[in-house]
Design a protein around this motif. Sequence first.
Motif, short mmCIF file in Angstrom:
data_model
loop_
_atom_site.label_atom_id
_atom_site.label_comp_id
_atom_site.label_asym_id
_atom_site.label_seq_id
_atom_site.Cartn_x
_atom_site.Cartn_y
_atom_site.Cartn_z
N GLY A 24 0.87 -1.09 -0.05
CA GLY A 24 -0.07 0.03 -0.10
C GLY A 24 0.80 1.21 -0.09
N ASN A 25 2.13 1.26 0.79
CA ASN A 25 2.86 2.39 0.84
C ASN A 25 3.65 2.50 -0.57
N GLY A 26 3.72 1.28 -1.25
CA GLY A 26 4.53 1.48 -2.47
C GLY A 26 3.50 2.14 -3.60
N VAL A 27 2.27 2.03 -3.57
CA VAL A 27 1.50 2.49 -4.29
C VAL A 27 1.18 4.00 -3.96
N SER A 28 1.17 4.29 -2.82
CA SER A 28 0.72 5.68 -2.31
C SER A 28 2.12 6.66 -2.71
N LEU A 29 3.17 6.12 -2.49
CA LEU A 29 4.40 6.87 -2.85
C LEU A 29 4.66 7.13 -4.29
N SER A 48 -12.71 4.21 1.61
CA SER A 48 -12.67 2.86 1.08
C SER A 48 -11.31 2.34 1.45
N LEU A 49 -11.44 1.10 1.75
CA LEU A 49 -10.34 -0.03 1.83
C LEU A 49 -10.26 -0.68 0.38
N PHE A 50 -8.84 -0.28 -0.17
CA PHE A 50 -8.67 -0.92 -1.63
C PHE A 50 -7.98 -2.04 -1.37
N ILE A 51 -8.31 -3.45 -1.89
CA ILE A 51 -7.44 -4.53 -1.35
C ILE A 51 -7.54 -5.56 -2.50
N TRP A 52 -6.47 -6.55 -2.37
CA TRP A 52 -6.55 -7.97 -3.30
C TRP A 52 -6.75 -9.12 -2.30
N LEU A 53 -8.09 -9.63 -2.27
CA LEU A 53 -8.32 -10.52 -1.39
C LEU A 53 -9.53 -11.52 -1.97
N LEU A 72 -0.03 -4.43 -8.48
CA LEU A 72 0.40 -3.06 -8.32
C LEU A 72 -0.18 -1.91 -9.31
N GLN A 73 0.13 -2.24 -10.36
CA GLN A 73 0.01 -1.38 -11.53
C GLN A 73 -1.51 -1.26 -11.76
N ILE A 74 -2.43 -2.46 -11.53
CA ILE A 74 -4.03 -2.13 -11.57
C ILE A 74 -4.29 -1.20 -10.37
N THR A 75 -3.82 -1.45 -9.28
CA THR A 75 -4.10 -0.52 -8.16
C THR A 75 -3.95 0.83 -8.41
N LEU A 76 -2.43 1.21 -9.02
CA LEU A 76 -2.14 2.40 -9.44
C LEU A 76 -3.20 3.12 -10.21
#
Length: 709
Positions: free
Chosen positions: A275-280, A402-407, A447-451
């Motif tokens: 999550g931190n990798g995406v936010s940065l 919202s929580l964004f998550i792969w689950l 990670l790219q999809i989340t970005l």
Amino acid sequence: MANPAMAASDAAASPARAPATPFASYDKEIVSKFDAANSYEHVRHLAEDIGPRLNGTPQELLAAEYIGSVLTSYGFEAKIGHWGPVSTKRVGTVTSPNAKLPGGPNWQMSASTSGKFTEAGPAVRAAVLDAGTGLTPGAFDGAAGKIVFADYTTTAATRNAIVDNAVKAGAVAVILAYPTGNSAPPAFTLTTPQPTIPVLGGGTAHSKWIRGLLAEGPLTLNISTHEYLNPDGSYVVGTRHAVGDPQGTKAPIVMVGAHIDSVLGGPGAHDDASGNGVSLEFARVISQYPLDKEIRIGGFGGEEGGLLGSRAYSKTLTPDEINRFVGEWQMDMVGTTYEPAGFFALTPDGKSNFVVQSAYDAQARLSPEDIDGLGRDDVNLQNCKLGQSDHQAFFDLGIPSSLFIWLDYNMPKAPDTCESISRGTYTTEPQYHRPDDTMDNVSAKRLQITLDVVGGAAAYNALNTVTINATGADGAKLSDTPVRANCGDGWRPVGTTDAAGRLVGVFPHATCTFEATSGRALVQQTLDVHGDRTLAMRVTLPECSSTISGTHRGALKITSGVTCLDGATVNGRITVSPGASLVSLGSTVNGGVSAIGAKDITLCGGSVNGNVAITDGQRVRIGGGPSDCAGVTVAGGLSVAGADELLILAGNSVRGVVSVTGSETRVASVVAANTVHGSLSCSTNDPGLTNYDRANIVTGQKIGQCASL
């Protein structure tokens, strides 16, 4: 993501990115700049270089400091906050001077209170002896001066005997680790204290890793143990203030968050270094644009212990700040390689909200090519119910979150709904809250999809919205009207108006010129996009005072009003007086065109058998633009001097010299895609000229400002 029980008490390859489309809309441009390779490296640093980041330990603070330093390099003001005290933490740090430890150079295990805490003293360094179960004869032969490694057992008396026998054999430290199953490091005490040596508890992964390394040769470990008595927890928030609001008192707030802590023994690559990798990476890209919204990036400690960091931070928010929040996009576990996991937006009440819908909208804005490149089955966001992460702290304040998550989330079955169930249920990946939540559990593609989806949603809402309402000459709403904008860095498509003549685009803080076209009509308007704005655009050709559609014999002098030629033939020279206008659509002029001080000169298609000379015209458009304003064939020279508001020369064929001088238009004049059988000379035009990557073909010289066109 927090374990509810605890709260109550493809790896490295990044998917190829298509290059950004030149002059794409701002939101698409931002998304095209997101690169999961950067996120992946941030995840690696947190999970491996820092390692497990248990709440209240120095490693949690190191994570906050690292995130703060990265945000500072992007122009954010980073502040680290603390709260506490939190519960006492007893941990052992394990490294190796002669082996590459799987999962990173820093292992973390539990440190038993029955053993020694090395604290600031020297670490224990010794070779490892595998004593197996610790119950067989000769299990401790050769243990003197070594670190004894043995199987952990849930039987207290057996554990006590193993450690006691190891100490009697001269061991300098003992590690007991689960030999089977999939367990986290156990915390335990001994009936016989061993205050002279460290005693550690390891997880199943540690057991497998140690025995695997021993199978390859001798293994030496360094062990240090620490007891952190009622320490403080840490969080970090980076703020980038809006243009014109350096103190942060009035601008809307867009916040993206993740949690920086992990569980004991877990490097937390997926949970939640991802999550931190995406936010940065979001922060890196969004920092490149001047904005009228305040951007905050949060890294919250103590999430695993019950959302402690986010709740501590949320208590610092004033009522005014809370009211200024646009939303909080929280990312927790956003890239596991676990195949059954899906992409979810989860809210505490199971309902969609502004933040959830923004992510759906961002997903819808992805092009088919983007989706195919990322995996059509994976780009499939779903919404349901779950708290258990830091979005809850903002939700409780009434902030859309919202929580964004792969689950691997279990969607409810009828008659149950996401709103009716008491809480969501799910299956986590096997590495969840375990020592093997390492980089092998992080998918760069996800990670790219989340970005692209979550980062794209937050970025869209960080920009200003401009709502365009297009009407025609009679005031009727104009649908299917293409609009583009130039904010000083080139023309960008905004889109086409809907059935109500409406179109919404997003822009940074800028002064932009908007251009709308309907048929052969074109209008340009300049707008200071400083916050959300509305723009009314009346798209019409000058209203014709008179129209010629047949053959006109002799010269034509236009002294006032608007004369329109519609498929006409004029056998003579056309002269346009100051304040008058000429609109020629697909017509033939045998004799040339001259105008001084004309209000509007529009020539679309057709031909001029003679010279064209326009001086001090307010709006000059000869060819170019939409396909229904075709270029003009000029059998002589073409000169435009002193255009005042608009100048477009594009797609024309000119037999003689072309000269463009002294124009002072609202935006860069366009000289593009012309074929010139002579020289092309341009000078003293302000602002300069552009061809929008459509080069002019010139048989003579390109001179002055046109040299590069």
